[in-house]
Design a protein around this motif. Sequence first.
Motif, PDB file in Angstrom:
ATOM      1  N   GLU A 157       6.724  -8.537   4.215  1.00 47.36           N
ATOM      2  CA  GLU A 157       7.175  -8.100   5.531  1.00 47.36           C
ATOM      3  C   GLU A 157       6.149  -8.519   6.575  1.00 47.36           C
ATOM      4  O   GLU A 157       4.948  -8.460   6.324  1.00 47.36           O
ATOM      5  N   GLU A 158       6.633  -8.937   7.728  1.00 46.92           N
ATOM      6  CA  GLU A 158       5.745  -9.174   8.862  1.00 46.92           C
ATOM      7  C   GLU A 158       6.466  -8.706  10.119  1.00 46.92           C
ATOM      8  O   GLU A 158       7.685  -8.793  10.223  1.00 46.92           O
ATOM      9  N   ARG A 159       5.682  -8.174  11.035  1.00 46.99           N
ATOM     10  CA  ARG A 159       6.252  -7.618  12.262  1.00 46.99           C
ATOM     11  C   ARG A 159       5.275  -7.867  13.400  1.00 46.99           C
ATOM     12  O   ARG A 159       4.066  -7.731  13.238  1.00 46.99           O
ATOM     13  N   THR A 160       5.826  -8.232  14.553  1.00 49.40           N
ATOM     14  CA  THR A 160       4.997  -8.442  15.743  1.00 49.40           C
ATOM     15  C   THR A 160       5.541  -7.574  16.867  1.00 49.40           C
ATOM     16  O   THR A 160       6.738  -7.576  17.135  1.00 49.40           O
ATOM     17  N   ARG A 161       4.639  -6.829  17.503  1.00 44.45           N
ATOM     18  CA  ARG A 161       4.979  -6.084  18.715  1.00 44.45           C
ATOM     19  C   ARG A 161       4.294  -6.800  19.873  1.00 44.45           C
ATOM     20  O   ARG A 161       3.074  -6.921  19.891  1.00 44.45           O
ATOM     21  N   PHE A 162       5.069  -7.264  20.819  1.00 49.80           N
ATOM     22  CA  PHE A 162       4.553  -8.005  21.964  1.00 49.80           C
ATOM     23  C   PHE A 162       4.297  -7.033  23.104  1.00 49.80           C
ATOM     24  O   PHE A 162       5.196  -6.311  23.534  1.00 49.80           O
ATOM     25  N   LEU A 163       3.067  -7.009  23.612  1.00 50.83           N
ATOM     26  CA  LEU A 163       2.679  -6.052  24.643  1.00 50.83           C
ATOM     27  C   LEU A 163       2.407  -6.711  25.988  1.00 50.83           C
ATOM     28  O   LEU A 163       2.790  -6.189  27.031  1.00 50.83           O
ATOM     29  N   LYS A 164       1.719  -7.833  25.985  1.00 52.37           N
ATOM     30  CA  LYS A 164       1.373  -8.584  27.209  1.00 52.37           C
ATOM     31  C   LYS A 164       1.509 -10.072  26.909  1.00 52.37           C
ATOM     32  O   LYS A 164       1.237 -10.513  25.789  1.00 52.37           O
ATOM     33  N   GLU A 165       1.861 -10.844  27.919  1.00 55.51           N
ATOM     34  CA  GLU A 165       1.957 -12.288  27.739  1.00 55.51           C
ATOM     35  C   GLU A 165       0.582 -12.901  27.483  1.00 55.51           C
ATOM     36  O   GLU A 165      -0.419 -12.439  28.022  1.00 55.51           O
ATOM     37  N   ILE A 166       0.587 -13.944  26.673  1.00 55.81           N
ATOM     38  CA  ILE A 166      -0.603 -14.768  26.476  1.00 55.81           C
ATOM     39  C   ILE A 166      -0.232 -16.155  26.975  1.00 55.81           C
ATOM     40  O   ILE A 166       0.792 -16.710  26.577  1.00 55.81           O
ATOM     41  N   GLY A 193      -5.516  -2.311  -5.434  1.00 53.76           N
ATOM     42  CA  GLY A 193      -5.707  -3.370  -4.448  1.00 53.76           C
ATOM     43  C   GLY A 193      -4.699  -4.499  -4.536  1.00 53.76           C
ATOM     44  O   GLY A 193      -4.800  -5.471  -3.792  1.00 53.76           O
ATOM     45  N   SER A 194      -3.723  -4.383  -5.430  1.00 51.04           N
ATOM     46  CA  SER A 194      -2.755  -5.471  -5.604  1.00 51.04           C
ATOM     47  C   SER A 194      -1.792  -5.596  -4.426  1.00 51.04           C
ATOM     48  O   SER A 194      -1.293  -6.676  -4.141  1.00 51.04           O
ATOM     49  N   ARG A 195      -1.549  -4.489  -3.738  1.00 48.72           N
ATOM     50  CA  ARG A 195      -0.673  -4.491  -2.563  1.00 48.72           C
ATOM     51  C   ARG A 195      -1.475  -4.061  -1.341  1.00 48.72           C
ATOM     52  O   ARG A 195      -2.341  -3.197  -1.445  1.00 48.72           O
ATOM     53  N   PHE A 196      -1.138  -4.652  -0.207  1.00 50.44           N
ATOM     54  CA  PHE A 196      -1.914  -4.383   1.003  1.00 50.44           C
ATOM     55  C   PHE A 196      -1.026  -4.360   2.238  1.00 50.44           C
ATOM     56  O   PHE A 196       0.081  -4.907   2.247  1.00 50.44           O
ATOM     57  N   HIS A 197      -1.553  -3.724   3.254  1.00 48.30           N
ATOM     58  CA  HIS A 197      -0.930  -3.680   4.588  1.00 48.30           C
ATOM     59  C   HIS A 197      -2.065  -4.004   5.555  1.00 48.30           C
ATOM     60  O   HIS A 197      -3.074  -3.300   5.577  1.00 48.30           O
ATOM     61  N   GLU A 224     -12.773  -3.388   7.962  1.00 46.80           N
ATOM     62  CA  GLU A 224     -12.545  -2.221   8.818  1.00 46.80           C
ATOM     63  C   GLU A 224     -11.110  -1.714   8.623  1.00 46.80           C
ATOM     64  O   GLU A 224     -10.176  -2.492   8.495  1.00 46.80           O
ATOM     65  N   ARG A 225     -10.968  -0.396   8.610  1.00 49.83           N
ATOM     66  CA  ARG A 225      -9.651   0.218   8.429  1.00 49.83           C
ATOM     67  C   ARG A 225      -9.091   0.707   9.759  1.00 49.83           C
ATOM     68  O   ARG A 225      -9.837   1.078  10.651  1.00 49.83           O
ATOM     69  N   THR A 226      -7.780   0.720   9.833  1.00 44.60           N
ATOM     70  CA  THR A 226      -7.115   1.230  11.030  1.00 44.60           C
ATOM     71  C   THR A 226      -7.279   2.746  11.086  1.00 44.60           C
ATOM     72  O   THR A 226      -7.564   3.391  10.077  1.00 44.60           O
ATOM     73  N   ASP A 227      -7.078   3.310  12.265  1.00 42.41           N
ATOM     74  CA  ASP A 227      -7.152   4.765  12.421  1.00 42.41           C
ATOM     75  C   ASP A 227      -6.093   5.475  11.588  1.00 42.41           C
ATOM     76  O   ASP A 227      -6.298   6.611  11.158  1.00 42.41           O
ATOM     77  N   ASP A 228      -4.968   4.812  11.355  1.00 41.86           N
ATOM     78  CA  ASP A 228      -3.883   5.420  10.583  1.00 41.86           C
ATOM     79  C   ASP A 228      -3.792   4.849   9.165  1.00 41.86           C
ATOM     80  O   ASP A 228      -2.733   4.859   8.548  1.00 41.86           O
ATOM     81  N   PHE A 229      -4.920   4.377   8.626  1.00 35.38           N
ATOM     82  CA  PHE A 229      -4.965   3.832   7.272  1.00 35.38           C
ATOM     83  C   PHE A 229      -4.304   4.804   6.293  1.00 35.38           C
ATOM     84  O   PHE A 229      -4.512   6.013   6.376  1.00 35.38           O
ATOM     85  N   ALA A 230      -3.522   4.262   5.359  1.00 30.94           N
ATOM     86  CA  ALA A 230      -2.863   5.092   4.362  1.00 30.94           C
ATOM     87  C   ALA A 230      -2.928   4.415   2.999  1.00 30.94           C
ATOM     88  O   ALA A 230      -2.787   3.197   2.895  1.00 30.94           O
ATOM     89  N   HIS A 231      -3.142   5.213   1.981  1.00 27.67           N
ATOM     90  CA  HIS A 231      -3.089   4.697   0.614  1.00 27.67           C
ATOM     91  C   HIS A 231      -1.620   4.476   0.261  1.00 27.67           C
ATOM     92  O   HIS A 231      -0.793   5.370   0.463  1.00 27.67           O
ATOM     93  N   LEU A 232      -1.305   3.298  -0.230  1.00 24.06           N
ATOM     94  CA  LEU A 232       0.073   2.960  -0.589  1.00 24.06           C
ATOM     95  C   LEU A 232       0.350   3.505  -1.976  1.00 24.06           C
ATOM     96  O   LEU A 232      -0.458   3.314  -2.888  1.00 24.06           O
ATOM     97  N   VAL A 233       1.474   4.166  -2.162  1.00 20.88           N
ATOM     98  CA  VAL A 233       1.724   4.830  -3.430  1.00 20.88           C
ATOM     99  C   VAL A 233       3.009   4.407  -4.132  1.00 20.88           C
ATOM    100  O   VAL A 233       3.105   4.538  -5.343  1.00 20.88           O
ATOM    101  N   SER A 234       4.012   3.936  -3.438  1.00 25.62           N
ATOM    102  CA  SER A 234       5.262   3.612  -4.095  1.00 25.62           C
ATOM    103  C   SER A 234       5.251   2.173  -4.627  1.00 25.62           C
ATOM    104  O   SER A 234       4.395   1.384  -4.275  1.00 25.62           O
ATOM    105  N   SER A 235       6.245   1.853  -5.439  1.00 26.23           N
ATOM    106  CA  SER A 235       6.328   0.489  -5.977  1.00 26.23           C
ATOM    107  C   SER A 235       6.734  -0.502  -4.888  1.00 26.23           C
ATOM    108  O   SER A 235       6.656  -1.697  -5.090  1.00 26.23           O
ATOM    109  N   ARG A 236       7.181  -0.033  -3.747  1.00 23.24           N
ATOM    110  CA  ARG A 236       7.577  -0.918  -2.642  1.00 23.24           C
ATOM    111  C   ARG A 236       6.615  -0.793  -1.486  1.00 23.24           C
ATOM    112  O   ARG A 236       6.989  -0.786  -0.329  1.00 23.24           O
ATOM    113  N   GLU A 237       5.337  -0.689  -1.797  1.00 24.06           N
ATOM    114  CA  GLU A 237       4.289  -0.477  -0.809  1.00 24.06           C
ATOM    115  C   GLU A 237       4.272  -1.594   0.187  1.00 24.06           C
ATOM    116  O   GLU A 237       3.735  -1.590   1.197  1.00 24.06           O
TER     117      GLU A 237
END
Length: 150
Positions: free
Chosen positions: A61-70, A89-93, A137-150
């Motif tokens: 999955e990939e997602r982009t949120r556009f906030l300001k023009e570059i 560590g096999s799956r990541f976000h 560095e981790r995001t402020d909302d870092f979460a451990h992924l737990v499901s098989s569809r992490e």
Amino acid sequence: MSREPYSKTIVTRWADIDCNQHMRNSAYSDWATYVRSEWLNEAGFDVRTMVAANLAPVLFEERTRFLKEILLGEHVAIDLQLAGVNHDGSRFHMRQTFRRGDTPCAIYEIKGAWFDIALRRIVAPPPGLLEASDKLERTDDFAHLVSSRE
């Protein structure tokens, strides 16, 4: 453990710009991939090393949120952070923030896994890569992924 920020600064090129005179949507993905590959190279996992280990990242999955023009010729910092990881560590976000100075311009996120090309299955990363990911560095909302569809 001390976690390290990772960032690269890019300068937008003519090839990055669309007919609206701002950075085209697919250029965000291209530059984000470049920054992640630079992080891997600096962690000791260049293309040759990955090929020798039969290892490759795969994206679900990939997602982009556009906030300001570059715009053309702007200097943009792209920060890389770990937003989540599963137990081995096999799956990541990962989250990448495109910034012009202190102004966030876009947030680009991927969810993926490490893939053994020979076995054709998801695997835990080798030790050096696991440590490099853990130092990121981790995001402020870092979460451990737990499901098989992490």
